[in-house]
Enzyme design. Structure first.
Site, PDB file in Angstrom:
ATOM      1  N   LYS A 116       0.992  -1.172   0.156  1.00  0.00           N
ATOM      2  CA  LYS A 116      -0.054  -0.105  -0.005  1.00  0.00           C
ATOM      3  C   LYS A 116       0.858   1.311   0.161  1.00  0.00           C
ATOM      4  CE  LYS A 116      -4.500   0.787  -0.024  1.00  0.00           C
ATOM      5  NZ  LYS A 116      -5.414  -0.006  -0.800  1.00  0.00           N
ATOM      6  N   ASN A 260     -16.629   6.770  -5.596  1.00  0.00           N
ATOM      7  CA  ASN A 260     -16.573   5.747  -6.597  1.00  0.00           C
ATOM      8  C   ASN A 260     -17.128   4.240  -6.474  1.00  0.00           C
ATOM      9  OD1 ASN A 260     -15.254   7.372  -8.341  1.00  0.00           O
ATOM     10  ND2 ASN A 260     -13.141   6.622  -8.312  1.00  0.00           N
ATOM     11  N   SER A 399      -7.697  -5.363 -11.565  1.00  0.00           N
ATOM     12  CA  SER A 399      -6.385  -5.192 -11.796  1.00  0.00           C
ATOM     13  C   SER A 399      -5.384  -5.902 -12.395  1.00  0.00           C
ATOM     14  CB  SER A 399      -5.887  -4.439 -10.604  1.00  0.00           C
ATOM     15  OG  SER A 399      -6.060  -3.341 -10.322  1.00  0.00           O
TER      16      SER A 399
END
Length: 467
Positions: A116, A260, A399
């Site tokens: 992260k 989102n 992803s």
């Protein structure tokens, strides 16, 4: 949940796996030593990198901004995790999110480890030029530690496909002639991104709830198929939602965080043909809107897409034909609804307010929005929490598709991308929920951790990392 909560839960689950003699019984006499080693590895972060980004502001002042990249573990594959721009970023938060990424990718059997990143800025306080400079300087600082076969960042809170495009462009400049397309995911479609990536997390969040109610609870009418105790109480709660839908009564929904993730989940619930919902309350960081009969979600999505916030005045509501009460954002957590999607930030339901929340089912669209004490309280009260590492994995699933398409130069269609993600999410939901309800495992979150840690420990053992 804090980083210490997550580490303590890992230790607890590893202790239970150690006592399960049917799990990797081939280890034999070395079992205690191997599990001690595995627990230490999985509760210890591989690398914490902190740097300072020096940015020239539009007023010609130089600002020194803290930035982080935390790489937790890569036994399952290359490090993978988003980069967030937020003034709330700190080292402990980023480390916890990196650990959760390791667990999430292991749970869904994706070939990634966990990482992260974060930069301590509030994007609204910076111009586009300044944000571009911050993005490029971030890549410059962390270039030795990221790349398509090392650590693959993606968007997170406060970043988007434009940010990733800037970053991949800078990575290309730093590494001329080398593979750069797969160094970042969440890029624009024109720049090698996957179609449907922006909506993927929200769609996956909604699907985890829909699968549990429609695909499992509605097909499991016999309580004798369910472990006794709290599991049957939770099964009955889900059956009540099924029966409510059969009676054509609306299942009431509240959504915290209309960005989102939350806006997409809300729209999915609003448009769902199989389950009839009334989205009665939504909120962002400025406002909560409520309509007991159900809000006009398409109109709210249109407004939010244009202005990046929910309407905060009666005039704005009237302009878009939206009927709603205007309330404080924190009021949403105590709304009396059937289902609550938590798609804002961490630590929203905690030991301090756990007894005030009234929803029956909670879906964690954000990372760690419910702390450990509140999670245990809600579970013991017979309510259901669909954990973050299960519910919000749609983004990293897509992803992975983007990373693959960048390597083979094949552009997947949006339908292919979303169908692949939904099928993958369904497999994960079946694995978790069936084992939880039928085997009587202690908590849905714990069940997710059991599956994730079994995979991680097995890989550590097979790779010879436990000596």
């Amino acid at each position: 949940m804090t980083v210490h909560d997550t580490q303590n839960l890992i230790e607890s689950i590893m202790e239970s796996l150690y006592k399960d003699e049917n799990f990797l019984e081939e280890i034999g006499a070395d079992r205690e030593r191997y599990f001690q080693s595995g627990t230490e590895i999985l509760t210890t972060t591989d690398k914490i990198i902190k740097s300072y980004i020096r940015v020239s502001r539009d007023n010609r002042e130089i600002e020194r901004i803290p930035a982080y990249r935390v790489q937790h573990n890569n036994i399952a594959g290359f490090y993978k995790g988003g980069i967030r721009f937020s003034d709330q970023v700190n080292e402990s938060e980023v480390e916890n999110l990196a650990i959760l990424m390791t667990l999430k990718n292991a749970l869904h059997e994706l070939p990634y480890g966990g990482a992260k990143g974060g930069v301590v800025v509030h994007p609204n306080n910076y111009s586009k030029r300044e944000l571009n400079m911050i993005a490029k300087k971030y890549v410059q600082r962390f270039a030795p530690d990221i790349g398509p076969t090392r650590d693959i960042p993606a968007p997170d809170m406060g970043t988007n496909e434009e940010t990733m495009d800037w970053m991949v462009g800078e990575f290309k400049t730093i590494h001329p002639g080398k593979n750069y397309m797969g160094a970042f995911t969440g890029k624009s479609v024109e720049n090698g991104g996957a179609q449907g990536r922006r909506e993927a997390t929200g769609r996956g969040v909604y699907h985890s709830y829909k699968w549990l109610v429609e695909d499992w609870a509605s097909q499991t009418p016999d309580k004798n198929d369910i472990a006794e105790g709290i599991h049957r109480q939770q099964w009955q709660l889900l059956r009540d939602l099924v029966d409510k839908n059969i009676r054509t009564e609306k299942i009431t929904v509240a959504v915290q965080g209309f960005g989102n993730v939350g806006s997409v989940a809300a729209l999915q619930a609003y448009e769902c043909e199989d389950l009839d919902h009334a989205i009665t309350a939504v909120s962002d960081h400025q406002v909560m809107l409520r309509n007991k009969a159900g809000l006009d979600i398409p109109a709210l999505v249109e407004y939010q897409t244009k202005y990046r916030t929910l309407p905060v005045t009666e005039e704005a509501l009237q302009k878009y034909g939206i009927e709603a009460e205007i309330l404080q954002p924190e009021d949403l957590l105590t709304e009396e609804v059937d289902v609550m999607f938590l798609a804002a930030v961490e630590d929203q339901i905690t030991d301090l307010n756990k007894e005030l929340v009234k929803a029956k089912v909670f879906v964690e669209g954000a990372n760690a929005p419910i702390d450990r004490a509140a999670d245990e309280y809600l579970h013991n009260d017979g309510r259901i929490v669909i954990p973050d590492i299960l519910a919000n994995a749609g983004g990293v699933m897509v992803s992975y598709i983007e990373w693959k398409q960048d390597r083979v130069t094949y552009l997947y269609t949006e339908e292919e991308v979303l169908n692949d993600m939904i099928n993958h999410m369904s497999e994960s939901c079946e694995k978790v929920f069936v084992s939880y309800f039928k085997e009587g495992l202690p908590g849905i979150r714990s069940t997710c951790y059991v599956h994730a840690l079994k995979r991680l420990f097995t890989l550590l053992y097979r790779h010879g990392k436990l000596f």
